[in-house]
Design a protein around this motif. Structure first.
Motif, PDB file in Angstrom:
ATOM      1  N   GLN A 110     -30.639  67.035 -16.060  1.00  0.00           N
ATOM      2  CA  GLN A 110     -29.720  67.995 -16.298  1.00  0.00           C
ATOM      3  C   GLN A 110     -28.234  67.289 -15.731  1.00  0.00           C
ATOM      4  O   GLN A 110     -28.279  66.261 -14.764  1.00  0.00           O
ATOM      5  CB  GLN A 110     -29.949  69.133 -15.197  1.00  0.00           C
ATOM      6  N   CYS A 125     -22.068  70.658 -24.734  1.00  0.00           N
ATOM      7  CA  CYS A 125     -21.023  70.737 -23.627  1.00  0.00           C
ATOM      8  C   CYS A 125     -20.371  71.868 -23.954  1.00  0.00           C
ATOM      9  O   CYS A 125     -19.920  72.294 -24.933  1.00  0.00           O
ATOM     10  CB  CYS A 125     -20.219  69.341 -23.894  1.00  0.00           C
ATOM     11  N   HIS A 161     -27.616  79.115 -21.765  1.00  0.00           N
ATOM     12  CA  HIS A 161     -26.513  78.296 -21.250  1.00  0.00           C
ATOM     13  C   HIS A 161     -25.275  79.005 -21.693  1.00  0.00           C
ATOM     14  O   HIS A 161     -24.339  79.097 -20.482  1.00  0.00           O
ATOM     15  CB  HIS A 161     -26.699  76.898 -21.558  1.00  0.00           C
ATOM     16  N   ALA A 205     -22.399  80.874 -19.133  1.00  0.00           N
ATOM     17  CA  ALA A 205     -21.086  80.311 -19.127  1.00  0.00           C
ATOM     18  C   ALA A 205     -19.963  81.354 -19.363  1.00  0.00           C
ATOM     19  O   ALA A 205     -19.015  81.613 -18.906  1.00  0.00           O
ATOM     20  CB  ALA A 205     -20.672  79.098 -19.750  1.00  0.00           C
ATOM     21  N   SER A 245     -16.224  73.519 -17.228  1.00  0.00           N
ATOM     22  CA  SER A 245     -16.888  72.697 -17.887  1.00  0.00           C
ATOM     23  C   SER A 245     -18.292  72.770 -17.615  1.00  0.00           C
ATOM     24  O   SER A 245     -18.746  72.796 -16.269  1.00  0.00           O
ATOM     25  CB  SER A 245     -16.286  71.282 -17.716  1.00  0.00           C
ATOM     26  N   ARG A 246     -19.254  72.725 -18.542  1.00  0.00           N
ATOM     27  CA  ARG A 246     -20.640  72.721 -18.233  1.00  0.00           C
ATOM     28  C   ARG A 246     -21.367  71.704 -19.314  1.00  0.00           C
ATOM     29  O   ARG A 246     -20.814  71.810 -20.457  1.00  0.00           O
ATOM     30  CB  ARG A 246     -21.258  74.102 -18.556  1.00  0.00           C
ATOM     31  N   ARG A 247     -22.177  71.090 -18.892  1.00  0.00           N
ATOM     32  CA  ARG A 247     -22.851  69.925 -19.547  1.00  0.00           C
ATOM     33  C   ARG A 247     -24.382  70.225 -19.558  1.00  0.00           C
ATOM     34  O   ARG A 247     -24.886  70.359 -18.417  1.00  0.00           O
ATOM     35  CB  ARG A 247     -22.621  68.554 -19.459  1.00  0.00           C
ATOM     36  N   PHE A 248     -25.062  70.459 -20.440  1.00  0.00           N
ATOM     37  CA  PHE A 248     -26.519  70.763 -20.463  1.00  0.00           C
ATOM     38  C   PHE A 248     -27.171  69.688 -21.432  1.00  0.00           C
ATOM     39  O   PHE A 248     -26.880  69.331 -22.397  1.00  0.00           O
ATOM     40  CB  PHE A 248     -27.041  72.018 -21.100  1.00  0.00           C
ATOM     41  N   SER A 301     -15.008  73.727 -12.700  1.00  0.00           N
ATOM     42  CA  SER A 301     -15.760  74.938 -12.695  1.00  0.00           C
ATOM     43  C   SER A 301     -15.353  75.602 -14.320  1.00  0.00           C
ATOM     44  O   SER A 301     -15.817  76.464 -14.772  1.00  0.00           O
ATOM     45  CB  SER A 301     -15.037  75.777 -11.832  1.00  0.00           C
ATOM     46  N   PRO A 304     -22.185  70.075 -13.879  1.00  0.00           N
ATOM     47  CA  PRO A 304     -20.840  70.415 -14.308  1.00  0.00           C
ATOM     48  C   PRO A 304     -19.696  69.534 -14.231  1.00  0.00           C
ATOM     49  O   PRO A 304     -19.875  69.048 -12.575  1.00  0.00           O
ATOM     50  CB  PRO A 304     -20.632  71.842 -14.171  1.00  0.00           C
TER      51      PRO A 304
END
Length: 153
Positions: A5, A76, A31, A35, A13-16, A11, A8
Motif C-alpha cells: 500500500q 491514483c 477505493h 475517496a 490524493s490517494r494511491r493504491f 488529503s 496518500p
C-alpha cells in the motif's frame, strides 16, 4: 504479485497498489467510492448519477488494464480545484485503442467509448516499462449546496 500500500501524499490524493488476480476491479471501485464519499459527501448527495459515472469509468479502465494491459499495479486518485483525476498504471507499453468501431450490441469493447462520452478528458502516457491511462471528471458545486461539491462527467 502483491504490491505494498502506498500512503496518500495529501488529503487531496490517494494511491493504491494493486494485487494481480481476481477482485482488482471491485477493490478499485471501493477505493474510489471511499475517496469520493470523503471528498464529495455521502453517496446519496446531489450528483449521484455523475458519481456513478466516475465509478463506472474506474471499472472500465481497470478492466481494460486486466484484459489488454498486462498487470494493473496502481490506482491514483487526485482531487484538484475543480477536477478529479484518476490514473491506472499497468505493465503493458501498448497504447489503448478501440478494436474497430463502437457497436452498442456487442458484449465488450465499450470502455474507450465510455471514456470518450463520460469523462471531461482522458489519455495515456508511458510509465516505467508500461503505461498509465487517466481520465478527469469536472467537480461542480451541488444544486443549493455550496459547501458540498458533486462530480460531473
Amino acid at each position: 504479485m502483491t504490491h505494498p500500500q502506498v500512503p496518500p501524499t495529501t488529503s487531496r490524493s490517494r494511491r493504491f497498489a494493486l494485487a494481480d488476480g481476481d477482485g482488482a476491479v471491485r477493490a478499485c471501485r471501493e477505493h474510489t467510492r471511499r475517496a469520493l464519499s470523503e471528498w464529495f459527501g455521502p453517496d446519496g448527495a446531489p450528483g449521484r448519477v455523475a458519481v456513478d459515472d466516475a465509478l463506472l469509468l474506474v471499472s472500465e479502465v481497470v478492466t481494460n488494464a486486466c484484459t489488454h494491459g498486462g498487470v494493473p499495479y496502481e490506482l491514483c486518485l487526485d482531487r484538484t480545484d475543480g477536477r478529479l483525476w484518476v490514473r491506472v498504471s499497468d505493465t503493458s507499453p501498448l497504447r489503448p485503442r478501440p478494436h474497430g468501431p463502437h457497436r452498442a450490441g456487442r458484449s465488450s469493447g465499450h470502455g474507450l467509448y465510455l471514456l470518450e462520452r463520460l469523462s471531461a478528458a482522458w489519455g495515456w502516457f508511458p510509465r516505467g516499462g508500461g503505461k498509465a491511462v487517466w481520465f478527469e471528471v469536472v467537480v461542480l458545486p451541488g444544486p443549493g449546496d455550496h459547501h458540498r461539491p458533486t462530480v460531473e462527467g
